[in-house]
Design a protein around this motif. Structure first.
Motif, PDB file in Angstrom:
ATOM      1  N   LYS A   1      24.178  41.367  26.922  1.00  0.00           N
ATOM      2  CA  LYS A   1      24.447  41.165  28.346  1.00  0.00           C
ATOM      3  C   LYS A   1      23.275  41.588  29.222  1.00  0.00           C
ATOM      4  O   LYS A   1      23.408  41.694  30.443  1.00  0.00           O
ATOM      5  N   LYS A   2      22.131  41.840  28.574  1.00  0.00           N
ATOM      6  CA  LYS A   2      20.902  42.168  29.313  1.00  0.00           C
ATOM      7  C   LYS A   2      21.058  43.431  30.175  1.00  0.00           C
ATOM      8  O   LYS A   2      20.491  43.527  31.267  1.00  0.00           O
ATOM      9  N   LEU A   3      21.839  44.393  29.658  1.00  0.00           N
ATOM     10  CA  LEU A   3      21.971  45.667  30.365  1.00  0.00           C
ATOM     11  C   LEU A   3      20.877  46.619  29.880  1.00  0.00           C
ATOM     12  O   LEU A   3      20.238  46.396  28.857  1.00  0.00           O
TER      13      LEU A   3
ATOM     14  N   ASN B   1      30.636  37.806  35.968  1.00  0.00           N
ATOM     15  CA  ASN B   1      31.682  38.741  35.565  1.00  0.00           C
ATOM     16  C   ASN B   1      31.538  40.033  36.360  1.00  0.00           C
ATOM     17  O   ASN B   1      30.497  40.691  36.303  1.00  0.00           O
ATOM     18  N   PRO B   2      32.571  40.427  37.114  1.00  0.00           N
ATOM     19  CA  PRO B   2      32.466  41.637  37.937  1.00  0.00           C
ATOM     20  C   PRO B   2      32.220  42.897  37.110  1.00  0.00           C
ATOM     21  O   PRO B   2      31.684  43.875  37.621  1.00  0.00           O
ATOM     22  N   PHE B   3      32.599  42.881  35.830  1.00  0.00           N
ATOM     23  CA  PHE B   3      32.381  44.069  35.010  1.00  0.00           C
ATOM     24  C   PHE B   3      30.895  44.391  34.891  1.00  0.00           C
ATOM     25  O   PHE B   3      30.495  45.557  34.955  1.00  0.00           O
ATOM     26  N   TYR B   4      30.092  43.358  34.692  1.00  0.00           N
ATOM     27  CA  TYR B   4      28.661  43.596  34.458  1.00  0.00           C
ATOM     28  C   TYR B   4      27.884  43.825  35.744  1.00  0.00           C
ATOM     29  O   TYR B   4      26.792  44.398  35.715  1.00  0.00           O
ATOM     30  N   GLN B   5      28.439  43.336  36.858  1.00  0.00           N
ATOM     31  CA  GLN B   5      27.761  43.532  38.131  1.00  0.00           C
ATOM     32  C   GLN B   5      27.769  45.006  38.516  1.00  0.00           C
ATOM     33  O   GLN B   5      28.796  45.622  38.671  1.00  0.00           O
ATOM     34  N   GLY B   6      26.616  45.579  38.653  1.00  0.00           N
ATOM     35  CA  GLY B   6      26.506  46.975  39.064  1.00  0.00           C
ATOM     36  C   GLY B   6      26.642  47.982  37.944  1.00  0.00           C
ATOM     37  O   GLY B   6      26.617  49.184  38.198  1.00  0.00           O
ATOM     38  N   MET B   7      26.779  47.509  36.677  1.00  0.00           N
ATOM     39  CA  MET B   7      26.942  48.453  35.574  1.00  0.00           C
ATOM     40  C   MET B   7      25.709  49.340  35.406  1.00  0.00           C
ATOM     41  O   MET B   7      25.804  50.553  35.211  1.00  0.00           O
ATOM     42  N   ASN B   8      24.537  48.740  35.492  1.00  0.00           N
ATOM     43  CA  ASN B   8      23.309  49.535  35.370  1.00  0.00           C
ATOM     44  C   ASN B   8      23.245  50.614  36.450  1.00  0.00           C
ATOM     45  O   ASN B   8      22.839  51.749  36.192  1.00  0.00           O
TER      46      ASN B   8
END
Length: 535
Positions: A32-34, A116-123
């Motif tokens: 997911k490119k995190l 996907n809202p989960f990945y938005q802002g995870m970093n």
């Protein structure tokens, strides 16, 4: 002063590191490119914090800044655990979807990742968490917290027999003989039903003395009926009456009306010479105590009630003869008790080099059998002079009980437990005083709460959990129930210790706690108002 339990922090840190190190976790971040490097730095920071937790646990007693630092760290670690649980849930979701994914859905999944809202802002969330923990890691140096203090552990070998042997009593022959004469005399007082009150500080052996009397063969022959009721701080006339009634009648009663229960109890004991033990009485309300004793008048002359209490005022309200004050053990008896539990077959002659330091440890137990027994369990089969000397010279001995929320000897016994046993013991703070539990139920709860590391097989997991329980039993943190061989309980002071070390991580919820407190809780039990679960 509430204290932070290092056991829960250390356990949580270890779990976090395991989650971060899992292959599924790494694959998700790559796919997911995190920012995988950020997570690696987070793990390193957690490990550096974990290295000083044991030192911080001891220093929090004397340094309020260390306690505040542990408070902040606990909140941060629990927040990290919540965040990584979200990630793990996403890992599981992706794994399930992968089993049903077609080429078309694979393309759509790749295009929709950024939506996907989960990945938005995870970093950003992980960066914020890392900054918070990194700040705490820098503060540990200013607080003088040292790494490498975690290695002070005693032998983890499980003894082949349990230390909970209530016939192993020292220094109580005189007390037993004096009270036995009273119990076997029908004319010891001018009352039809007489009351012996045993008063002493917590851990001095009041309950053990009462049990010695209760189980004596002459006493069994002398009385038509005998029964035991654990009263505790949560005094409830109905509950205690019901306990006595069900014991003397050998049947259960669903009716909870006090009047009905008292009439039934009066009829059951009418004209019979009985012995009742009311263990650990706290209530100072004269009216409540009088109400509890009302049915006792139906018994025959020569009936007795034994009351154990820490409070002289309580004893004064119910006694019919002078109070029996139970004194602390002599240093010699304390040493005999400690060595009985510390050495195989109680024989220290094969380790004469340990006797001098052992007697000094025993003298610090302040004459309390519970302290000597627990420390003996801690040292069980351990013949390392350095470990014994380290315990003797620990700073915890110098702390007043109000500073460490319990007797220093008990706090010391906890401090030297291996981390895996600390977290399992601290979890037991959710149980109310007097609560009886089964071994199988406790180990299942430990597994469900992830307090036991995952084993390679189900059989190995079962062996591991039972070993943890047996280790705590052998160290006297648990005791066998007096009447139900399959059940166990904790001494009230051990229960207090569990509450102290668990702090706000565990909560017995009674409905009056603030939402602010509840936000920090990780393990919770709800008290049943009828207290049936405490019997």
């Amino acid at each position: 002063m509430a204290l932070v339990g290092e056991a829960f922090l250390s356990a949580s840190v270890q779990v976090l590191c395991e989650k971060i190190g899992s292959r599924e976790f790494r694959d998700l971040f790559r796919g997911k490119k995190l920012d995988e490097s950020l997570v690696k730095k987070l793990k390193i920071t957690l490990l550096s914090l974990n290295a000083v937790l044991n030192d911080a646990e001891e220093k929090q007693f004397t340094n309020t800044y260390v306690k505040e630092w542990l408070d902040e760290l606990q909140d941060a670690v629990f927040d990290a655990d919540d965040l990584l649980d979200e990630v793990n849930a996403e890992v599981l979701r992706c794994k399930v979807e992968a089993e049903y994914r077609t080429v078309k859905t694979q393309v759509w999944n790749f295009l929709s990742t950024s939506l996907n809202p989960f990945y938005q802002g995870m970093n950003a969330r992980i960066q914020e968490l890392f900054d918070r923990l990194e700040h705490l890691a820098k503060q540990k140096d200013f607080l003088g917290l040292r790494e490498g203090v975690v290695g002070r552990k005693v032998s983890q070998r499980t003894p082949t027999t349990s230390l909970v042997d209530e016939s192993c009593v020292y220094g109580r022959d005189g007390d037993k003989e004096k009270l036995m004469k009273l119990l076997l005399s029908d004319d010891a007082s001018d009352k039809d039903v007489s009351v012996i009150t045993i008063v002493g500080m917590g851990g001095v052996g009041k309950t053990t003395l009462a049990q010695l009397l209760y189980n004596d063969e002459k006493v069994k022959e002398h009385f038509n009926l005998r029964t035991w009721a654990y009263v505790s701080e949560a005094f409830d006339v109905t509950r205690v009456t019901k306990t006595l009634l069900e014991s003397v009648s050998s049947k259960a009663y669903d009716n909870k009306d006090l009047s009905f229960l008292q009439v039934e109890l009066g009829q059951q004991i009418m004209g019979k010479k009985f012995l009742f033990v009311l263990d650990d009485l706290w209530n100072e309300n004269y009216g409540d105590l009088g109400l509890l004793q009302r049915p006792f008048a139906s018994g025959a002359r020569g009936s007795w009630v034994i009351v154990t209490t820490r409070n002289e005022s309580v004893a004064s309200l119910v006694r019919t003869i002078p109070i029996h004050f139970l004194k602390q053990l002599s240093e010699e008896d304390c040493w005999l008790l400690l060595s009985k539990h510390a050495f195989e077959n109680g024989n220290s002659s094969a380790h004469l080099e340990l006797e001098e330091v052992g007697k000094k440890i025993a003298s610090k137990c302040n004459g309390l059998p519970l302290a000597a027994e627990t420390l003996g369990g801690l040292l069980r089969f351990n013949t390392n002079f350095g470990e014994w000397n380290s315990i003797l010279n620990s700073n915890i001995w110098e702390l007043p009980p109000e500073k460490c929320n319990t007797i220093p000897a008990l706090r010391l016994s906890y401090y030297y437990l291996p981390t895996h046993l600390k977290r399992c013991f601290a979890y037991c703070s959710i149980f109310p005083k007097g609560y009886k539990f089964q071994k199988e139920d406790i180990v299942l709860l430990w597994v469900a709460e992830s307090l036991i590391p995952q084993a390679e097989s189900e059989k190995r997991m079962e062996e591991l959990t039972k070993k943890y329980f047996d280790d705590l039993l052998s160290r006297s943190f648990f005791q066998r129930s007096r009447y139900e061989e399959s059940k166990f309980t904790m001494h009230d002071l051990i229960n207090d210790l569990a509450m102290s070390v668990a702090r706000e991580s565990c909560l017995r919820w009674e409905g009056g706690e603030s939402h602010e407190v509840l936000k920090r809780v990780r393990h919770l039990s709800k008290k049943r108002m009828d207290l049936d679960s405490c019997k």
